[in-house]
Design a protein around this motif. Structure first.
Motif, PDB file in Angstrom:
ATOM      1  N   PRO A 426       0.824  -1.207   0.000  1.00 54.23           N
ATOM      2  CA  PRO A 426       0.000   0.000   0.000  1.00 54.23           C
ATOM      3  C   PRO A 426       0.860   1.259   0.000  1.00 54.23           C
ATOM      4  CG  PRO A 426      -0.667  -1.519   1.725  1.00 54.23           C
ATOM      5  CD  PRO A 426       0.594  -2.051   1.168  1.00 54.23           C
ATOM      6  N   HIS A 427       0.320   2.342  -0.516  1.00 55.84           N
ATOM      7  CA  HIS A 427       1.088   3.586  -0.610  1.00 55.84           C
ATOM      8  C   HIS A 427       1.341   4.206   0.754  1.00 55.84           C
ATOM      9  CE1 HIS A 427       0.460   4.656  -5.109  1.00 55.84           C
ATOM     10  NE2 HIS A 427       1.010   3.462  -4.922  1.00 55.84           N
ATOM     11  N   LEU A 428       2.436   4.943   0.810  1.00 51.21           N
ATOM     12  CA  LEU A 428       2.745   5.721   2.011  1.00 51.21           C
ATOM     13  C   LEU A 428       1.947   7.022   1.938  1.00 51.21           C
ATOM     14  CD1 LEU A 428       4.435   6.418   4.546  1.00 51.21           C
ATOM     15  CD2 LEU A 428       6.238   7.211   3.005  1.00 51.21           C
ATOM     16  N   LYS A 429       1.224   7.299   3.018  1.00 48.38           N
ATOM     17  CA  LYS A 429       0.393   8.510   3.040  1.00 48.38           C
ATOM     18  C   LYS A 429       1.042   9.531   3.962  1.00 48.38           C
ATOM     19  CE  LYS A 429      -3.342   7.270   0.550  1.00 48.38           C
ATOM     20  NZ  LYS A 429      -2.799   6.038  -0.069  1.00 48.38           N
ATOM     21  N   LEU A 430       1.298  10.698   3.418  1.00 47.12           N
ATOM     22  CA  LEU A 430       1.997  11.744   4.163  1.00 47.12           C
ATOM     23  C   LEU A 430       1.277  12.073   5.478  1.00 47.12           C
ATOM     24  CD1 LEU A 430       4.248  13.889   4.192  1.00 47.12           C
ATOM     25  CD2 LEU A 430       2.745  15.384   2.899  1.00 47.12           C
ATOM     26  N   THR A 431      -0.012  12.288   5.369  1.00 44.28           N
ATOM     27  CA  THR A 431      -0.746  12.725   6.556  1.00 44.28           C
ATOM     28  C   THR A 431      -0.807  11.616   7.596  1.00 44.28           C
ATOM     29  OG1 THR A 431      -2.710  12.176   5.263  1.00 44.28           O
ATOM     30  CG2 THR A 431      -2.167  14.521   5.523  1.00 44.28           C
ATOM     31  N   ASP A 432      -1.044  10.377   7.130  1.00 44.05           N
ATOM     32  CA  ASP A 432      -1.106   9.264   8.085  1.00 44.05           C
ATOM     33  C   ASP A 432       0.214   9.121   8.824  1.00 44.05           C
ATOM     34  OD1 ASP A 432      -3.520   8.972   6.973  1.00 44.05           O
ATOM     35  OD2 ASP A 432      -3.193   6.955   6.134  1.00 44.05           O
ATOM     36  N   ALA A 433       1.272   9.180   8.055  1.00 45.97           N
ATOM     37  CA  ALA A 433       2.586   8.981   8.653  1.00 45.97           C
ATOM     38  C   ALA A 433       2.874  10.058   9.690  1.00 45.97           C
ATOM     39  CB  ALA A 433       3.653   8.992   7.564  1.00 45.97           C
ATOM     40  N   ASN A 434       2.587  11.283   9.328  1.00 48.40           N
ATOM     41  CA  ASN A 434       2.875  12.364  10.263  1.00 48.40           C
ATOM     42  C   ASN A 434       1.937  12.369  11.450  1.00 48.40           C
ATOM     43  OD1 ASN A 434       5.171  13.353   9.089  1.00 48.40           O
ATOM     44  ND2 ASN A 434       4.064  14.735   7.702  1.00 48.40           N
ATOM     45  N   ALA A 435       0.785  11.786  11.236  1.00 50.93           N
ATOM     46  CA  ALA A 435      -0.185  11.761  12.326  1.00 50.93           C
ATOM     47  C   ALA A 435       0.256  10.829  13.445  1.00 50.93           C
ATOM     48  CB  ALA A 435      -1.556  11.336  11.793  1.00 50.93           C
ATOM     49  N   SER A 436       0.909   9.729  13.077  1.00 53.01           N
ATOM     50  CA  SER A 436       1.338   8.808  14.133  1.00 53.01           C
ATOM     51  C   SER A 436       2.733   8.273  13.843  1.00 53.01           C
ATOM     52  CB  SER A 436       0.356   7.633  14.231  1.00 53.01           C
ATOM     53  OG  SER A 436       0.389   6.877  13.042  1.00 53.01           O
ATOM     54  N   PRO A 437       3.701   9.074  14.209  1.00 53.03           N
ATOM     55  CA  PRO A 437       5.083   8.611  13.985  1.00 53.03           C
ATOM     56  C   PRO A 437       5.321   7.287  14.700  1.00 53.03           C
ATOM     57  CG  PRO A 437       5.037  10.927  14.635  1.00 53.03           C
ATOM     58  CD  PRO A 437       3.644  10.411  14.825  1.00 53.03           C
ATOM     59  N   ASP A 449      14.432  14.947  12.979  1.00 49.78           N
ATOM     60  CA  ASP A 449      13.757  16.240  12.959  1.00 49.78           C
ATOM     61  C   ASP A 449      12.410  16.121  13.678  1.00 49.78           C
ATOM     62  OD1 ASP A 449      12.300  18.518  12.280  1.00 49.78           O
ATOM     63  OD2 ASP A 449      13.312  18.705  10.334  1.00 49.78           O
ATOM     64  N   GLN A 450      12.291  16.857  14.741  1.00 51.80           N
ATOM     65  CA  GLN A 450      11.084  16.708  15.557  1.00 51.80           C
ATOM     66  C   GLN A 450       9.913  17.523  15.020  1.00 51.80           C
ATOM     67  OE1 GLN A 450      10.996  14.500  18.151  1.00 51.80           O
ATOM     68  NE2 GLN A 450      13.137  13.987  17.661  1.00 51.80           N
ATOM     69  N   GLY A 451      10.061  18.127  13.831  1.00 49.62           N
ATOM     70  CA  GLY A 451       9.010  18.983  13.271  1.00 49.62           C
ATOM     71  C   GLY A 451       7.834  18.201  12.723  1.00 49.62           C
ATOM     72  N   ALA A 452       7.090  18.887  11.880  1.00 47.63           N
ATOM     73  CA  ALA A 452       5.842  18.338  11.379  1.00 47.63           C
ATOM     74  C   ALA A 452       6.062  17.086  10.543  1.00 47.63           C
ATOM     75  CB  ALA A 452       5.126  19.393  10.543  1.00 47.63           C
ATOM     76  N   ASN A 453       7.232  16.967   9.919  1.00 43.65           N
ATOM     77  CA  ASN A 453       7.490  15.833   9.023  1.00 43.65           C
ATOM     78  C   ASN A 453       8.132  14.649   9.721  1.00 43.65           C
ATOM     79  OD1 ASN A 453       6.342  16.398   6.605  1.00 43.65           O
ATOM     80  ND2 ASN A 453       8.163  17.424   5.750  1.00 43.65           N
ATOM     81  N   LYS A 454       8.230  14.687  11.030  1.00 37.95           N
ATOM     82  CA  LYS A 454       8.923  13.610  11.750  1.00 37.95           C
ATOM     83  C   LYS A 454       8.391  12.232  11.355  1.00 37.95           C
ATOM     84  CE  LYS A 454       9.528  11.735  16.379  1.00 37.95           C
ATOM     85  NZ  LYS A 454       9.452  12.040  17.832  1.00 37.95           N
ATOM     86  N   GLY A 455       7.075  12.124  11.333  1.00 45.27           N
ATOM     87  CA  GLY A 455       6.477  10.814  11.017  1.00 45.27           C
ATOM     88  C   GLY A 455       6.887  10.317   9.648  1.00 45.27           C
ATOM     89  N   VAL A 456       6.832  11.189   8.655  1.00 52.79           N
ATOM     90  CA  VAL A 456       7.141  10.716   7.305  1.00 52.79           C
ATOM     91  C   VAL A 456       8.653  10.513   7.137  1.00 52.79           C
ATOM     92  CG1 VAL A 456       7.391  12.913   6.039  1.00 52.79           C
ATOM     93  CG2 VAL A 456       6.368  10.903   4.911  1.00 52.79           C
ATOM     94  N   ILE A 457       9.426  11.326   7.819  1.00 47.90           N
ATOM     95  CA  ILE A 457      10.887  11.116   7.730  1.00 47.90           C
ATOM     96  C   ILE A 457      11.246   9.728   8.273  1.00 47.90           C
ATOM     97  CG2 ILE A 457      13.131  11.847   8.650  1.00 47.90           C
ATOM     98  CD1 ILE A 457      12.121  14.745   8.480  1.00 47.90           C
ATOM     99  N   LEU A 458      10.615   9.357   9.404  1.00 48.55           N
ATOM    100  CA  LEU A 458      10.878   8.015   9.945  1.00 48.55           C
ATOM    101  C   LEU A 458      10.471   6.937   8.932  1.00 48.55           C
ATOM    102  CD1 LEU A 458       9.720   8.444  13.667  1.00 48.55           C
ATOM    103  CD2 LEU A 458      12.064   8.136  12.823  1.00 48.55           C
TER     104      LEU A 458
END
Lengths: 582, 1187
Positions: A426-437, A449-458
């Motif tokens: 399944p595709h990686l969803k930016l919002t889902d990822a960032n919502a729950s790192p 990076d503890q900012g808004a993109n932390k979840g997707v960066i992980l």
């Protein structure tokens, strides 16, 4: 004949011999080229640059060139840099502080202008600069600040004794070199030589490294390099020259890509061609030999593979005590194309292999890039080795954008999700990822990076570690993310709930039998019997295989760089040793 | 007895085939009237008819009589009485009484009436010819057999028989006879009408009149002012060795011969007087005046070997004499009878070392498992208790070897294989055959010889070999009294066939991981008749099928044309022009083969299908033109002047072709290839020329002076620094010729003092120093499936390059005692080499290349040579016994006197560095208990760092927790500088931490000795060599066994016996669980220390020969002049002075130091050479026949 006459003849002959011109002693070589007249035409330039490759790209079994020197693989002999036991080398020029390749490149750049073929000058000048950029990138990765030399040094040159130049100066020069390469090497698709696309791929790699390194190590100007990384990746993506290799479908294409003997240019940007007649390597040997590599994949990497439905394995309650067969079910298809799963068959074979854990320290065998069985012995493999491939570019694109905080879902669909598509994930969803790192990854990368993109960066880091496993990039990733202390985390193997029989492939038969000195309980036909006194478990009579039983200390103030050899420090008093290595 | 009439005899002779007649004629020529070939002595006391007497003579001797019965009354009676007399004495006594005379044709004696002269067989016998009889004895009155007696001015003559008697017929009464015998002064005796002679030969004072070859000429040994040694090669020619090199070992002090391996195909290193230059270099070897190789000469062709050791004697060779000169003179035809000589030799060679490695599968398996266990807590074998019991039974023979297939499809092995004995043979055969013909007369002399030499190799499965053929022919014409022309052709071939390889590539069987690892005794070498190799390298299988082989063949022809002119009295002009053509062809063929591999017993066809052919041709020519003028002024002033010119050029070309996927596995020709893999070539060339001169003067043979000079040019140097001038001077004073010496002449019979000084150049600097050149090679980075060409960066160009110069100052003394029966010779020298062409001052590695070489280094080398020789002769039971003995010893100390290394970096040279010095740590024994070890370890703060340089492996690397950290039995490094860590410091002279000089890697006091004796027909000779002391830090698999790598194929048995254990606390090595502790740097056994430093000093009996010459009276019956049978042993006895394991040969281990390449002596770069082809001892027998 009159005696006196003879006498005279001899004397005359003597005088002629002695007196004759010194040209008798002029013997210019017949089989060597004169450096003064070389570089006259395009062929000269091509032939000279052909020599760069074999030195610049290490063989896959060479020291620390793959992931057996980081946290992805526990080899039979764990490398010093992983254990934190590196020592300062003594001989000058040793252990990475070697400059011979640079001399060779600079000699070219100093002389190739003699050629009057302008197109060739641009092309091969670009290729030489590609190699110089690659050379300095490796130096900076290893040592931080290094002296920059854009010329061939002569014995009396004062610059031999100069101090290191700043990282900024060196990396700007590297960027200039690689930009020149991108602009001037023709846009061709070639498997074994450097092209514009290779240059773009290298540029993206270098700039991502430098951008993230600066970002996480608190150095200036990281955005510039991240922007360059993203744009180089984008340029390569937009060129349309490459696409992912998908032949065979989700369950075989990934394995096929690396295990096949000969690479193609579908996804592969630069590969080394190995050949049974000419040159072979030992990657397969290291992956299978109980007495040499005995490579084993670490448990935390195995845990990082998502479930087939995109959910996290590590979110499953009790995942830490799950048995082998169970944990291999319904995972990202790349898992069993990277390690030997329950139904493992050797490449090119159809009969399931009996479970054999003798050639792997952790129990998780490495089968990525493992060719057919007859190539498994020492220096017997000749499947081509990839140095640059399109998938890395996609990952760079996503990571650079994420670290720049400019990542969009469209960017992910253009990059990471292409990789997911190949293996039907399944595709990686930016919002889902960032919502729950992911907490599991968060624990591995506390500095992220503890900012808004932390979840997707992980998630990008997860994708990168899985997709690019054992392609020699993992150590650099840990260094640039400033996550050296990840090495202090346990590196263990397969979980066993206790002594006795284990069925690894769910066929009702015992595949592995664990005992504590008495193997008599092993059912007849058990292919692998393990004495836990020889191969201890983490919890005594239960737990994970624990081949690497050492406490690692990664010194944050020292271990991101390598030490400079003592003799070089002695010979050049302006050189300052890297911190912590004095 | 043959009764026939003379005419019938002549008819008979005419009817004989012309060849037989020629042979007969030649025999009658050479033995004209002689009794040489015959047993001619008899006892006879009777009164009988002539017929009966002749019959009796025929019974007792080899002679047959012819006469015409109608001419001679054979019934007339004579009274004869002779005891141990000759036939001729008897005939001389009785025949004149009946007016009869006789003539001898070989063993036929024709009797005729004195009035009817028989037709003379030799033209010169006309006129006042007469029979001459005589006896030759030495000064003590003992008869001398074998003395050559020649009528001066002719080629006719004879040799004395066993009783010292000779007989010559038809000698002009005014002739002069020349008597000569080896070791005796030749004598010329005018007959002045006498027919009976008693000659007393005087012994030649030892060496006094010997003539020695020197550069462009000869010199009387007594008048030598330089350091020159010469040996006559006869004694050492016939040995079971492929060439003469090893036979020279120990014979001349200062001549160092080092075999590196036992491989007969390898050439030993040759060195004179130690190091001359860090840059390396070897002696100049001249064969009959032109550059050659000792290994290409048939030893039996060698007349003498001369070594010019000092600058004064080598200066005439200027640029190339810096490392000394070896002059080889080969045999030429001699005036006199035609001699045919045949000799042979059959030998068997076996390693000098023990080769009984652990092959007991139980012991082996346990050993390997223990060594690995200590490292990471796992085992190789995976055997459980039950398995061990099983394998024990296999080991004792209780059950047959077998294997079983386990449930996982893997086989488990219970075998008993001795892999060493499977791969290598115990005895390697060698044979050698030599034949030569020589002879000539005043006008024409010739020599012709041939040799066949063949030896096998130590590989047991496939029969490799080395075969050499030699042919040597020379002819010399004396055109007239001022011109002599000669030509010499030498042909030699060398054919080596080797099997080897493994599935992946070619590999020599020795010195490769293919055989060194994973050949476990508990695994089989065959399964169902298919070669098996679990680990899969397949070396044994490749041999079994002879699938991989390599043939190196080369041939060489040398032609030398020479002319000697004597245009005016005392002036001799020599001209010679040589051409040497060398051709080499090397073939490597790899084909597929079958074997079985892996625990799964997979039968596979593996291997490559490839043919590599290389061909090379080189051409060398040399021209020498020199003239010698001798002038004596008065009786006392002797002058000699020599001047000459020399030029040489060399050019070589090589080509190479390689094809893959050949269409046939049986055939090996490039035309069958379907994939062109490689094609390449190379070329090299150089030229030198020089002019030279020598001036000798002596006053009354008492004060001697010699001055040499040579100006040399070489193509190796740039124009501006191409030429060099190399002068030398030497002088001698023969004190014992002074009047004041007479009182002590009885004590010291001769004394000569010598001194010399000279400067020599060295041009061994690489061919093209003058230009930045770039090589075109093939890259291993394939492009589109092919190896692309690439051109590499040129090496940095040196600023100036010129000659290295070596000045040598030498003093010597030659002493004779006891009438010169005891001779002593001493030489001392000091060599200073300047301008050594070396890597420049160490540069930071950012330079990116090896430092450009410059003429910057300096080296000094001081040494001495001493030799003592004794020869005597005395009677034992009425027969003479001759004894000769000699001993010699030499040594040198070399130091770097100049080298720019301001930082004192110890990985480079530094001023004051003594070559060969070994820097290492001090070890204070082994820990006796774990507590002691732990206390030691804990006494250091942060042991990981402070002990990391020597214990990194034990403290950090070992994965088995139980064995991590120092334990009982581990060696205890000493913190000599008390700085709280064991380290090399900065590895500079100022800060070298705990390193100290712990020994010297150079051979110290190399010595040699020889002894020979003969009595009646027996002869015995011995030659030995050795070194007193040489330090060696062990390295490599064979020495360290499982401490190096646990899975070593060949583990020496004594290692296990000496491993420390609580039960064996005397063991010298750590506990057997310390696998890998010797693998390399930062390991307790891998760092150089004084605990395992071993003395390689040895004494070796290099040769022992015992021979017996069958008495001539027996052999003559079979027309054989001389027949000798002998037994010979090479290297048969060795005493090792240190405590070196018997699995390693001290001489071979010591060869890690190459005296022609001092770099190794400085760098302590100890390779694994002793795991190479083992040195062998050879037993051989042979015969030597002269017709």
């Amino acid at each position: 004949m009159n005696r006196k006459y003879i006498h005279l003849v001899i004397l005359l002959a003597g005088i002629i011999f002695v007196g004759c011109e010194d040209t008798y002693l002029d013997r210019p070589p017949k089989d060597r080229l004169d450096a003064e007249t070389f570089f006259a035409n395009a062929k000269d330039l091509e032939v000279y640059t052909n020599g760069f490759y074999q030195n610049m790209f290490p063989a896959p079994h060479a020291y620390e060139s793959l992931d057996d020197a980081d946290d992805n693989i526990v080899p039979l002999i764990v490398r010093d840099r992983v254990k934190g036991t590196r020592i300062v080398p003594v001989p000058r020029g040793s252990e990475g502080w070697s400059w011979n390749d640079l001399r060779s490149i600079n000699f070219f750049l100093q002389n190739y202008h003699r050629c009057d073929d302008e197109a060739a000058k641009l092309k091969f000048g670009g290729i030489a600069r590609f190699h110089r950029a690659f050379f300095y990138y490796n130096k900076v990765k290893t040592y931080g600040d290094v002296p920059w030399y854009g010329k061939v040094l002569e014995a009396g040159d004062e610059d031999l004794y100069k101090a290191r130049d700043s990282r900024k100066l060196v990396m700007d020069s590297v960027l200039a070199d690689i930009n020149y390469a991108v602009e001037n090497i023709p846009a061709e698709v070639k498997l074994n030589t450097v092209t514009k696309y290779t240059a773009l791929a290298l540029k993206a790699r270098i700039c991502l490294f430098e951008g993230t390194f600066r970002k996480y190590h608190g150095l200036e100007d990281h955005q510039k390099f991240l922007n360059e990384a993203a744009s180089a990746a984008e340029q390569l993506i937009n060129s349309g020259a490459y696409r992912l290799f998908t032949t065979g479908g989700a369950n075989t294409s990934y394995r096929e890509l690396f295990a096949r003997n000969d690479q193609t240019t579908t996804e592969t940007i630069l590969a080394r061609d190995y050949d049974n007649e000419f040159i072979r390597h030992s990657l397969a040997y290291m992956a299978t030999a109980p007495t040499a590599g005995a490579w084993g994949i670490t448990k935390d990497l195995i845990n990082s593979y998502l479930m087939k439905d995109g959910s996290r394995f590590t979110d499953i309650p009790g995942y830490t005590q799950m048995g082998f067969y169970e944990e291999m079910q319904n995972r990202d298809p790349r898992l069993t194309q990277t390690t030997a799963g329950p139904d493992f068959t050797a490449y090119g074979e159809t009969v399931r292999e009996p479970v054999n854990l003798s050639g792997t320290t952790t129990g998780y065998r490495v089968i990525k890039a493992l060719p057919e069985r007859k190539q498994w012995a020492s220096m017997s493999a000749y499947n081509d080795i990839i140095y640059f491939r399109y998938a890395e570019t996609l990952l760079i694109y996503a990571e650079a954008k994420a670290e720049l905080n400019t990542l969009t879902q469209a960017d992910l669909d253009l990059s990471i999700n292409k990789l997911r598509d190949r293996v039907a994930m399944p595709h990686l969803k930016l919002t889902d990822a960032n919502a729950s790192p992911d907490l599991y990854l968060d624990a591995q990368y506390p500095n992220v990076d503890q900012g808004a993109n932390k979840g997707v960066i992980l998630e990008i880091r997860r994708e990168r570690r899985i997709e690019l496993f054992n392609e020699g990039l993992r150590w650099d990733d840990l260094m640039r993310w400033k996550e050296g202390r990840k090495l202090e985390k346990p590196m263990v193997g397969i979980y066993f709930s206790g002594l006795g029989s284990f069925d690894f492939n769910n066929d009702g038969k015992t595949d592995v039998y664990l005992h504590n000195g008495n193997a008599s309980g092993a059912p007849a036909g058990t292919p692998t019997i393990i004495d836990i006194r020889q191969r201890p478990l983490t919890g005594g009579t239960s737990g994970n295989l624990n081949p690497f039983r050492e406490t690692v200390t990664f010194d944050e103030n020292r271990d991101y760089y390598y030490p400079i050899p003592i003799e070089d420090m002695n010979l050049n008093k302006s050189l300052v040793q890297n911190p912590g290595w004095e | 007895m043959i009764y026939c009439n003379w005419q019938q005899l002549r008819k008979l002779l005419r009817m004989m085939k012309i060849t037989v007649f020629l042979i007969l004629l030649s025999l009658t020529q050479t033995f004209a009237g002689s009794a040489l070939g015959q047993n001619s002595r008899l006892d006879l006391k009777m009164n009988a008819s002539l017929e009966i007497i002749l019959e009796k003579i025929e019974e007792q001797t080899d002679f047959h009589f012819f006469y015409r019965s109608e001419e001679i009354d054979v019934q007339q009676k004579f009274n004869v009485h002779i005891e141990n007399g000759t036939v001729f004495e008897l005939l001389d006594d009785i025949l004149p009484k009946a007016s009869l005379s006789y003539q001898v044709f070989d063993k036929y004696i024709a009797i005729s009436s004195s009035r009817n002269k028989l037709p003379g067989a030799t033209g010169q016998t006309a006129g006042q010819q007469q029979k001459i009889t005589g006896k030759v004895a030495d000064a003590g009155g003992l008869p001398l057999p074998g003395v050559s007696v020649v009528i001066k001015g002719t080629s006719e003559g004879t040799v004395t028989d066993a009783g010292g008697s000779f007989f010559l017929n038809g000698v002009p009464s005014n002739a002069t006879l020349i008597f000569s015998f080896v070791g005796m002064k030749a004598q010329e005796i005018p007959l002045e009408g006498r027919t009976k002679l008693v000659v007393s030969m005087e012994e030649e004072t030892f060496g006094l009149e010997e003539v020695v070859a020197i550069g462009y000429g000869t010199q009387k040994r007594a008048n030598l002012t330089g350091a020159i040694d010469q040996i006559n090669a006869n004694d050492i020619a016939i040995r079971p060795s492929p060439d003469i090199i090893l036979s020279l070992q120990g014979l001349m002090p200062g001549l160092n011969i080092q075999p590196n391996t036992g491989d007969p195909r390898a050439t030993p290193d040759i060195n004179i007087r130690g190091f001359n230059s860090i840059n390396g270099g070897s002696p100049l070897i001249l064969v009959d005046g032109i550059e050659g190789e000792l290994e290409r000469i048939n030893p039996a062709d060698i007349e003498s070997v001369t070594v010019l050791k000092d600058a004064a004697s080598a200066a005439i060779y200027g640029a190339r004499g810096a490392f000394g000169v070896i002059l080889v003179t080969t045999k030429t035809g001699k005036e006199g009878e035609i001699k045919i000589n045949y000799s042979n030799n059959f030998g068997w060679t076996t390693p000098t070392t023990r080769t009984d490695y652990i092959s007991d599968p139980y012991l082996y398996g346990k050993t390997v498992d223990d060594a690995l266990w200590g490292y990471n807590g796992t085992t190789y074998t995976g055997y459980d208790e039950e398995d061990w019991e099983t394998i024990k039974k296999v080991s004792t023979g209780e059950i047959e070897p077998f294997h079983e297939i386990m449930p996982n499809g893997n086989a488990k092995f219970f075998y008993k294989t001795n892999w060493y004995d499977y791969l290598f043979r115990k005895w390697t055969p060698t044979q050698n055959h030599n034949i030569s013909v020589s002879g000539g007369n005043e006008k024409l002399k010739g020599y012709l010889s041939g040799r066949y030499f063949k030896t096998g190799t130590i590989e047991d499965i496939a029969d490799g070999h080395l075969v050499r053929y030699n042919l040597n022919a020379n002819l010399s014409f004396k055109v007239n009294d001022w011109l002599e022309i000669s030509d010499k052709i030498q042909l030699s071939t060398n054919d080596e066939l080797t099997y080897g390889g493994y599935k992946g590539d070619w590999y020599d069987l020795f010195n490769s991981s293919v055989t060194m690892y994973f050949l476990f005794p508990f695994e089989p070498n065959f399964i169902n008749g298919i070669p098996f190799d679990k680990n899969g390298a397949g070396a044994g299988a490749a041999l079994e099928s002879e699938a991989y082989w390599k043939r190196n063949y080369n041939e060489q022809v040398i032609n030398t044309f020479s002319a000697t002119l004597t245009p005016v009295k005392d002036l001799v002009v020599n001209f010679d022009y040589s051409n040497k053509i060398y051709h080499t062809q090397n073939t490597t063929r790899l084909t597929n083969f079958d074997y079985m591999t892996g625990a799964k017993l997979m039968a596979q066809t593996v291997g490559l299908n490839r043919l590599t052919e290389s061909r090379g041709r080189s051409h060398y020519n040399a021209l020498n033109l020199y003239a010698t003028y001798i002038k004596n002024i008065g009786e006392n002033h002797h002058f000699k002047l020599m001047a000459g010119y020399n030029q040489e050029e060399y050019e070589a070309d090589n080509i190479l072709g390689e094809q893959g996927n050949l269409l046939s596995s049986e055939l090996s020709n490039l035309s069958l290839g379907t994939e062109l893999l490689r094609a390449g070539g190379s070329a090299s060339l150089w030229a030198v020329k020089g002019i030279f001169g020598r001036f000798n003067y002596d006053y009354k043979d008492r004060y001697l002076l010699e001055v040499n000079g040579r100006r040399d040019g070489s193509s190796r140097f740039p124009k501006e620094s191409r030429w060099g001038f190399f002068p030398s001077v030497s002088a001698g004073w023969r004190i014992s010729r002074e009047k004041f010496w007479e009182p002590i002449e009885n004590a010291v019979s001769s004394l000569m003092l010598r001194s010399s000084y000279g400067k020599l150049g060295n041009q061994s600097v690489g061919l093209y120093t003058f230009a930045q050149t770039m090589n075109n090679s093939l890259s291993n980075w394939l492009i589109d499936g092919n190896k692309p060409n690439y051109v590499g960066v040129p090496a940095p160009l040196p600023r100036v390059v010129s000659w290295e110069e070596t000045s040598t100052l030498g003093f010597g003394a030659d002493l004779g005692f006891l009438d010169n029966k005891l001779k002593a010779s001493f030489d001392w020298y000091e060599k200073q080499t300047t301008g050594m062409y070396l890597r420049g001052e160490p540069l930071p590695s950012v330079f990116g290349a090896s430092e450009p070489k410059e003429n910057i280094g300096g080296l000094s080398n001081k040494g001495f040579e001493f030799s003592l020789g004794y020869q005597t002769k005395f009677d034992v039971k009425g027969s003479p016994m001759r004894i000769k003995a000699s001993v010699s010893v030499s040594n040198f100390i070399a130091k770097i006197t100049k080298y720019p290394n301001p930082q004192g970096v110890m990985s480079d040279y530094w001023e004051g560095q003594r070559l060969g010095e070994i820097w290492g740590y001090h070890i204070d024994g082994q820990f006796r208990s774990d507590e002691e070890a732990k206390t030691y370890q804990n006494s250091f703060t942060n042991p990981t760092k402070s002990l990391g340089q020597v214990y990194k492996y034990i403290i950090n690397t070992v994965q088995n927790k139980e064995w991590k950290g120092l334990k009982a039995g581990d060696v205890k490094y000493v913190d000599s500088d008390n700085d709280g860590e064991i380290s090399k410091g900065n590895n500079t002279l100022d800060d070298h931490g705990d390193l100290r000089v712990i020994g010297n890697a150079l051979p110290q006091f190399p010595f040699g000795f020889s002894f020979s004796a003969d009595w009646k027909g027996f002869d015995v000779s011995m030659a030995g060599a050795g070194v007193m002391h040489q330090d060696w830090y062990p390295n490599g698999d064979l020495y360290w066994g499982f401490y190096y790598r646990p899975y070593l194929s060949f583990i020496r048995k004594d290692l296990l016996d000496e491993a420390w254990s609580p039960e064996n606390t005397g063991g010298k090595y750590p506990q057997k669980y310390r696998g890998y502790a010797a693998l390399g740097a930062n390991r307790s056994l891998g760092e150089i220390n004084d605990y395992y430093l071993t003395n390689l000093g040895y004494l070796r009996l290099k040769n022992l020969t015992i021979g017996y010459t069958i008495p001539q009276r027996i052999t003559r019956k079979a027309h054989i002049d001389n027949l000798r049978v002998y037994f010979s042993g090479e290297n048969i006895l060795t005493w090792s002075f240190g405590k070196l394991t018997r699995y390693i040969d001290p001489e071979q281990a010591g060869s890690g130091i190459n005296l022609s390449d001092p770099e190794g002596a400085v760098k302590m770069n100890t390779g694994d050479e002793w795991t190479d082809y083992p040195l062998g001892k050879t037993y051989s027998i042979g015969v030597n026949v002269t017709l």
